[in-house]
Scaffold this motif. Structure first.
Motif, mmCIF file in Angstrom:
data_model
loop_
_atom_site.group_PDB
_atom_site.id
_atom_site.type_symbol
_atom_site.label_atom_id
_atom_site.label_comp_id
_atom_site.label_asym_id
_atom_site.label_seq_id
_atom_site.Cartn_x
_atom_site.Cartn_y
_atom_site.Cartn_z
ATOM 1 N N ILE A 199 -58.024 -37.219 1.534
ATOM 2 C CA ILE A 199 -58.594 -38.028 2.622
ATOM 3 C C ILE A 199 -60.007 -38.504 2.286
ATOM 4 N N GLY A 200 -60.802 -37.674 1.650
ATOM 5 C CA GLY A 200 -62.172 -38.068 1.321
ATOM 6 C C GLY A 200 -62.207 -39.286 0.420
ATOM 7 N N TYR A 201 -61.320 -39.349 -0.588
ATOM 8 C CA TYR A 201 -61.278 -40.500 -1.493
ATOM 9 C C TYR A 201 -60.766 -41.747 -0.775
ATOM 10 N N ILE A 202 -59.790 -41.544 0.103
ATOM 11 C CA ILE A 202 -59.235 -42.677 0.855
ATOM 12 C C ILE A 202 -60.301 -43.297 1.759
ATOM 13 N N LEU A 203 -61.025 -42.430 2.476
ATOM 14 C CA LEU A 203 -62.065 -42.952 3.367
ATOM 15 C C LEU A 203 -63.186 -43.625 2.589
ATOM 16 N N ALA A 204 -63.510 -43.086 1.418
ATOM 17 C CA ALA A 204 -64.543 -43.723 0.598
ATOM 18 C C ALA A 204 -64.117 -45.146 0.212
ATOM 19 N N HIS A 205 -62.837 -45.309 -0.102
ATOM 20 C CA HIS A 205 -62.327 -46.630 -0.485
ATOM 21 C C HIS A 205 -62.351 -47.602 0.702
ATOM 22 N N GLU A 206 -61.837 -47.165 1.832
ATOM 23 C CA GLU A 206 -61.768 -48.060 2.985
ATOM 24 C C GLU A 206 -63.151 -48.414 3.514
ATOM 25 N N ARG A 207 -64.086 -47.460 3.448
ATOM 26 C CA ARG A 207 -65.452 -47.770 3.901
ATOM 27 C C ARG A 207 -66.171 -48.680 2.908
#
Length: 639
Positions: A199-207
């Motif tokens: 989740i941390g990597y996914i949120l970094a990408h979307e943000r």
């Protein structure tokens, strides 16, 4: 709509060169930052949005006249082999206010014009249907997406102690891949099956998408696709643009990650990837398309060297200069040499204005060896252009001139034949307009200029100047301005008159008599409007057509105002024929009738009585003014 579609087609043809250049450059910019590719696609968007382009000698895009030549049936199709004469034949208007019966030639011309208008309208209709279809597709997908995420809930807890609660992060059971959705208040949606470690990597990408405003840029790209859907390169550009958005976003995230974190980021990308291959109105998604290339780019990422960034920016500037501009337009200026000419200078029917301080002329079609000179029409130093220059085919002549001044071009060459002969001079980097009235002292200038110019080219065996007879004085063509137009509504008691001046200013009167009487107005009633205004941005777009924009129009009285004068009730109204008008087209005499729309020609009251030989009956014998918005036409009145 046909005119709008024609313009969009022309713009798409010009943008094709830029799209092709970006597609070729993408593989060559592997070591450049990924945002460079997005910047190049931004240049493509500018080219598709901007309706005008600037001319540049460095441009690799053909001139607009060359592009428009490939648009069959367009009103902008150039015909540089001939120019409209300034001798205006009077238009025979019906005395009863109604059109006279059409003859066979007019009927045939109307049929050809109708067929031409039919296919253009059909093409425009297909374009509109396709555009509405894409909008409908996008709307359906959006509504389905909204229904899917309607049960999403905020991610209201910390994940692995690294991701604090954010109200823009939502979790949903019905989605497989995380994505960003929304324009004003965008949200990040994550599948409930996503592993916490990812989740941390996914949120970094979307943000990163949020910071880069990718949800806005992708929407703009899709809107442009819906407008230019008819061009295959537009689809290729949009798909590659979406891929480059993801690559640039990945690069923004991983440039501060270590090798192990890059590996975990790639693993998260693979687990969230989908099998979707066609990208349309989808929101920016973590595992959208091009996963294999993205993983390879992530694992092989190295910070771009400074020279690579500098070179990439330089390439963008070069691309902008070469592809956001068009090549200078080449004008073919016609000069008619009379039969059995006596060797005097003959002058062009058009006037030219240099955009720079140097004017370069080449011999065009029909031009052999001869002398050329400039006749100043509007110049601060009119006596500085007495010199004549010898022109040979294949050898340009460069003349120092005053930037922004206006000139006619004079030619002196032999024509021993018994018929008039048209010769052409090629010139670039100029503006062209209909010839104006000659200056009062033009004859004196022509005489002195002709004699002075003859000395360097004279035969040594010629007789002395003092014994030669005085050459006949040359008279440039008479200006057609001011031009008086009439918009006839079909009733003899109604219409709009308009007088157009050379600078684009105009004035006129609309009238519409009513057979009603009442107390205080026994002589009837009349709708009336006195008006004046200004046409701006006057440009010649082909041999017979000028485009103009209605800048302002002022009426003498407010609409609805009433007053009684001489027993007549007057009611202030608006000028018929000009309503809703912004863009206007001015057609000169000689315009082929098959290039004009039937809607426009239907307002020509003198059309039916146009009884000439078959060849002449195929061209417009007078000036015409078309309101592009509604197709209404003004035609020159009998002078």
């Amino acid at each position: 709509m046909a005119a709008i579609f024609t313009k969009l087609w022309s713009m798409s043809m010009a943008a094709s060169w830029l799209i092709a250049a970006v597609i070729i450059l993408r593989p060559l910019l592997k070591k450049a930052p990924k945002w460079i590719n997005c910047l190049l696609w931004g240049l493509v968007a500018v080219r598709l949005v901007c309706p005008v382009s600037f001319e540049s000698a460095l441009s690799l895009v053909p001139s607009e006249e060359a592009i428009n030549a490939g648009i069959a049936g367009s009103f902008m199709e150039p015909d540089m082999d001939s120019k409209a004469p300034l001798d205006v034949r009077p238009v025979a208007l019906g005395t009863d206010g109604n059109p006279a019966p059409e003859d066979e030639a007019a009927a045939e011309a109307a049929g050809e014009a109708g067929a031409d208008s039919l296919w253009r309208n059909a093409a425009a209709a297909i374009w509109i249907i396709g555009m509405i279809g894409l909008w409908g597709y996008a709307l359906i997908r959006y509504l389905r997406l909204r229904r899917t995420v309607s049960e999403a809930v905020p991610l209201g807890r910390s994940v692995s102690g690294a991701v604090p609660f954010r109200e823009d992060v939502w979790i949903c059971d019905g989605i497989r891949s995380p994505f960003l959705s929304g324009i004003i208040r965008p949200r990040i949606y994550i599948s409930s099956s996503t592993e916490e470690s990812q989740i941390g990597y996914i949120l970094a990408h979307e943000r990163a998408h949020l910071k880069r405003r990718d949800h806005w840029w992708k929407l703009i790209g899709f809107l442009l696709l819906t407008v230019y859907w008819f061009h295959p390169l537009s689809w290729a550009a949009y798909i590659l643009f979406c891929r480059d958005i993801e690559l640039a976003c990945d690069e923004k995230v991983i440039r501060r990650l270590g090798e192990e974190e890059k590996r975990l980021y790639s693993k998260a990308l693979l687990s969230c990837s989908t099998q979707r291959r066609v990208v349309l109105a989808c929101p920016p998604a973590f595992g959208e398309v091009g996963v294999k290339r993205r993983v390879m780019s992530i694992l092989g990422y190295r910070k771009p060297a400074f020279w690579a960034v500098l070179l990439s920016v330089l390439i963008c500037l070069i691309v902008a200069v070469c592809f956001l501009t068009t090549s200078p337009k080449t004008w073919q200026i016609k000069v008619t040499i009379p039969a059995d000419g006596d060797g005097t200078f003959c002058y062009s029917e058009e006037e030219i204005s240099p955009k720079g301080n140097t004017l370069t002329l080449y011999a065009g079609e029909g031009m052999e060896d001869g002398e050329i000179r400039l006749l100043p029409v509007e110049a601060s130093q009119e006596n500085a252009y007495d010199e004549a220059f010898y022109l040979t085919p294949g050898m340009p002549v460069k003349i120092d001139v005053e930037k922004g001044a206006w000139f006619k071009i004079g030619v002196r060459t032999q024509n021993p034949s018994g018929e008039d002969r048209d010769v052409y001079l090629s010139v670039e980097n100029v503006e062209v307009r209909i010839a104006s009235e000659a200056p009062e002292d033009a004859e004196e200038e022509l005489d002195s200029g002709g004699e002075a110019a003859e000395s360097p080219q004279r035969d040594p065996a010629a007789v002395d100047r003092d014994t030669e007879p005085e050459p006949p004085k040359e008279t440039p063509p008479v200006s057609p301005f001011p031009i008086e137009f009439l918009f006839a509504t079909g009733a003899s008691s109604a219409g709009t008159t308009l007088t157009l001046n050379q600078d684009g200013s105009f004035s006129g009167k609309h009238f519409d008599h009513e057979n009603i009487i009442g107390e205080g107005y026994p002589n009837g009633a009349c709708y009336i409007c006195y008006f004046s205004g200004q046409f701006e941005d006057i440009q010649q777009i082909d041999a017979h057509t000028y485009s103009m924009t209605l800048g302002e129009i002022v009426t003498e009285r407010e609409k609805g105002e009433e007053w009684i004068e001489d027993g007549v009730l007057y009611m202030a109204t608006e000028p018929a024929g000009l309503e809703d008008g912004k863009e206007f087209l001015l057609y000169t005499p000689g315009t082929p009738l098959d290039e004009l729309s039937e809607d426009f020609l239907s307002w020509w009251m003198g059309r039916g009585s146009y009884q000439e030989d078959e060849e002449s009956a195929q061209t417009l014998p007078c000036y015409g003014l078309q309101n592009v918005a509604n197709g209404k036409g003004f035609f020159q009145r009998e002078r």
